[in-house]
Design a protein around this motif. Sequence first.
Motif, PDB file in Angstrom:
ATOM      1  N   SER A  18       0.888  -1.112  -0.063  1.00 50.55           N
ATOM      2  CA  SER A  18       0.106   0.093   0.008  1.00 50.55           C
ATOM      3  C   SER A  18       0.739   1.138   0.264  1.00 50.55           C
ATOM      4  O   SER A  18       0.327   2.254  -0.074  1.00 50.55           O
ATOM      5  N   ARG A  19       2.182   1.106   0.096  1.00 52.83           N
ATOM      6  CA  ARG A  19       2.921   2.201   0.111  1.00 52.83           C
ATOM      7  C   ARG A  19       3.838   2.432  -1.154  1.00 52.83           C
ATOM      8  O   ARG A  19       4.011   1.537  -1.756  1.00 52.83           O
ATOM      9  N   PHE A  20       4.164   3.722  -1.366  1.00 50.44           N
ATOM     10  CA  PHE A  20       4.678   4.060  -2.501  1.00 50.44           C
ATOM     11  C   PHE A  20       6.308   4.067  -1.952  1.00 50.44           C
ATOM     12  O   PHE A  20       6.500   4.946  -1.278  1.00 50.44           O
ATOM     13  N   VAL A  21       7.013   3.564  -2.900  1.00 51.11           N
ATOM     14  CA  VAL A  21       8.646   3.261  -2.097  1.00 51.11           C
ATOM     15  C   VAL A  21       9.478   4.209  -3.249  1.00 51.11           C
ATOM     16  O   VAL A  21       9.556   4.037  -4.211  1.00 51.11           O
ATOM     17  N   THR A  22      10.300   5.160  -2.445  1.00 54.89           N
ATOM     18  CA  THR A  22      11.170   5.749  -3.309  1.00 54.89           C
ATOM     19  C   THR A  22      12.520   5.242  -2.845  1.00 54.89           C
ATOM     20  O   THR A  22      13.042   5.402  -1.782  1.00 54.89           O
ATOM     21  N   ILE A  23      13.317   4.975  -3.847  1.00 52.45           N
ATOM     22  CA  ILE A  23      14.454   4.499  -3.915  1.00 52.45           C
ATOM     23  C   ILE A  23      15.595   5.658  -4.327  1.00 52.45           C
ATOM     24  O   ILE A  23      15.197   6.086  -5.493  1.00 52.45           O
ATOM     25  N   ALA A  24      16.446   6.140  -3.794  1.00 51.64           N
ATOM     26  CA  ALA A  24      17.196   7.238  -4.160  1.00 51.64           C
ATOM     27  C   ALA A  24      18.909   7.240  -3.472  1.00 51.64           C
ATOM     28  O   ALA A  24      19.106   6.558  -2.796  1.00 51.64           O
ATOM     29  N   GLY A  25      19.526   7.893  -4.253  1.00 53.73           N
ATOM     30  CA  GLY A  25      21.048   8.008  -4.190  1.00 53.73           C
ATOM     31  C   GLY A  25      21.573   8.215  -5.345  1.00 53.73           C
ATOM     32  O   GLY A  25      21.294   8.320  -6.529  1.00 53.73           O
ATOM     33  N   HIS A  82       6.415  12.335 -11.147  1.00 59.59           N
ATOM     34  CA  HIS A  82       4.699  12.571 -10.834  1.00 59.59           C
ATOM     35  C   HIS A  82       4.141  11.623 -12.005  1.00 59.59           C
ATOM     36  O   HIS A  82       2.998  11.159 -11.506  1.00 59.59           O
ATOM     37  N   ALA A  83       4.378  11.441 -13.189  1.00 61.16           N
ATOM     38  CA  ALA A  83       3.615  10.584 -14.095  1.00 61.16           C
ATOM     39  C   ALA A  83       3.802   9.237 -13.481  1.00 61.16           C
ATOM     40  O   ALA A  83       2.681   8.885 -13.716  1.00 61.16           O
ATOM     41  N   ALA A  84       4.866   8.802 -13.083  1.00 62.51           N
ATOM     42  CA  ALA A  84       4.817   7.425 -12.652  1.00 62.51           C
ATOM     43  C   ALA A  84       3.770   7.131 -11.281  1.00 62.51           C
ATOM     44  O   ALA A  84       3.332   6.165 -11.195  1.00 62.51           O
ATOM     45  N   VAL A  85       3.913   8.242 -10.464  1.00 66.77           N
ATOM     46  CA  VAL A  85       2.727   8.240  -9.313  1.00 66.77           C
ATOM     47  C   VAL A  85       1.142   8.177  -9.990  1.00 66.77           C
ATOM     48  O   VAL A  85       0.518   7.180  -9.600  1.00 66.77           O
ATOM     49  N   ALA A  86       1.116   9.076 -11.058  1.00 67.72           N
ATOM     50  CA  ALA A  86      -0.198   9.076 -11.641  1.00 67.72           C
ATOM     51  C   ALA A  86      -0.571   7.839 -12.293  1.00 67.72           C
ATOM     52  O   ALA A  86      -1.768   7.175 -12.405  1.00 67.72           O
ATOM     53  N   MET A 118       0.430  14.179  -3.853  1.00 69.75           N
ATOM     54  CA  MET A 118      -0.208  13.455  -4.972  1.00 69.75           C
ATOM     55  C   MET A 118      -0.863  11.786  -4.482  1.00 69.75           C
ATOM     56  O   MET A 118      -1.614  11.439  -4.930  1.00 69.75           O
ATOM     57  N   LEU A 119       0.019  11.362  -3.539  1.00 70.68           N
ATOM     58  CA  LEU A 119      -0.287   9.849  -3.332  1.00 70.68           C
ATOM     59  C   LEU A 119      -1.792   9.713  -2.597  1.00 70.68           C
ATOM     60  O   LEU A 119      -2.306   8.668  -2.957  1.00 70.68           O
ATOM     61  N   PRO A 120      -2.457  10.383  -2.010  1.00 69.38           N
ATOM     62  CA  PRO A 120      -3.797   9.983  -1.418  1.00 69.38           C
ATOM     63  C   PRO A 120      -4.715   9.723  -2.728  1.00 69.38           C
ATOM     64  O   PRO A 120      -5.676   9.033  -2.477  1.00 69.38           O
ATOM     65  N   ILE A 121      -4.376  10.696  -3.817  1.00 71.50           N
ATOM     66  CA  ILE A 121      -5.159  10.485  -4.958  1.00 71.50           C
ATOM     67  C   ILE A 121      -5.220   8.958  -5.550  1.00 71.50           C
ATOM     68  O   ILE A 121      -6.209   8.724  -6.048  1.00 71.50           O
ATOM     69  N   VAL A 122      -3.927   8.408  -5.395  1.00 74.40           N
ATOM     70  CA  VAL A 122      -3.635   7.181  -5.886  1.00 74.40           C
ATOM     71  C   VAL A 122      -3.904   6.014  -4.754  1.00 74.40           C
ATOM     72  O   VAL A 122      -3.611   4.844  -5.141  1.00 74.40           O
ATOM     73  N   ARG A 123      -4.401   6.498  -3.793  1.00 70.51           N
ATOM     74  CA  ARG A 123      -4.512   5.537  -2.472  1.00 70.51           C
ATOM     75  C   ARG A 123      -3.253   4.864  -1.873  1.00 70.51           C
ATOM     76  O   ARG A 123      -3.358   3.692  -1.868  1.00 70.51           O
ATOM     77  N   LYS A 124      -2.274   5.644  -2.080  1.00 69.82           N
ATOM     78  CA  LYS A 124      -0.976   5.161  -1.519  1.00 69.82           C
ATOM     79  C   LYS A 124      -0.495   5.806  -0.461  1.00 69.82           C
ATOM     80  O   LYS A 124      -0.875   7.233  -0.537  1.00 69.82           O
TER      81      LYS A 124
END
Length: 268
Positions: A23-30, A215-219, A259-265
């Motif tokens: 249910s979570r949107f995971v950000t990998i960064a580095g 943002h497109a990825a989230v959407a 943005m995440l609440p819109i895609v329920r994450k």
Amino acid sequence: MEQRRKRGWTLSVDVGGIAIGGSRFVTIAGPCAVEDRRGLFAVARGVRRAGAAILRGGAFKPRTNPRSFQGLGKEGLILLRECRRRYGLPIVTEVMDIREIDLVAEYADMLQIGSRNMQNFPLLREIGRSGRPALLKRGMAATLEEFVGAAEYILAEGNRNLVLCERGIRTFETATRGTLDICAVPILKSRLRCPVIVDPSHAAGQRWLVPYLAHAAVAAGADGIIVEVHQDPAKALCDGPQALTLPGFRRMMATIRDMLPIVRKQPA
Ligand code: PEP
Ligand code: MN
């Protein structure tokens, strides 16, 4: 190709305690590449504060030119492990060679198979056999059917811990480094039970475009993103032009959170 999206069908993949595909949107960064302790630690601290859940950084780099910086190898892996201990971020890093799987697996929570190796079938099989969480990036000239075929090499060995990554493909368009195929997200999710993430950095090739693609990825319903961030992109040894600065990363993350609440994450 079966196009229907089956709700709740994705199997989540556990990466050092972080679930990708739930249910979570995971950000990998580095950074693109691990360069030195100071830089890596500064980026890790900064991206963690801004909401990243997993740290990326290449120790073995697939460079187009043999004279370019090839990564620190084992020394880079050691720095990544230190960083994990210090900041509690699981690590994803690339493995390029079948002979290095055991070494990389000793240090990393997730093994990345780069775009250039998407159809390296012996490497895919061996990573499949290892059972380790794997991040398979789409080949830059691979169709989705070929991408699915490559994924199946890993799955066929019984390794369900697979995450797929759309990272831009080569088209006639030269304004960007790759053309982000956003349709890959829903299509792959309709084909396989694997989580799907997006790499906006290698698709964009330029820093200012990266947030738009993220943002497109989230959407589009992606399960996360993998993004390059550097403490001083002008000095980066690899992929500096596409690396976000830490302030830029923080701004992007703020918009993603909105943005995440819109895609329920929820953010991970
Ligand atoms: C990377 O993630 O640093 C990388 C080399 O990406 P790709 O394999 O997608 O080019
Ligand atoms: Mn890179």
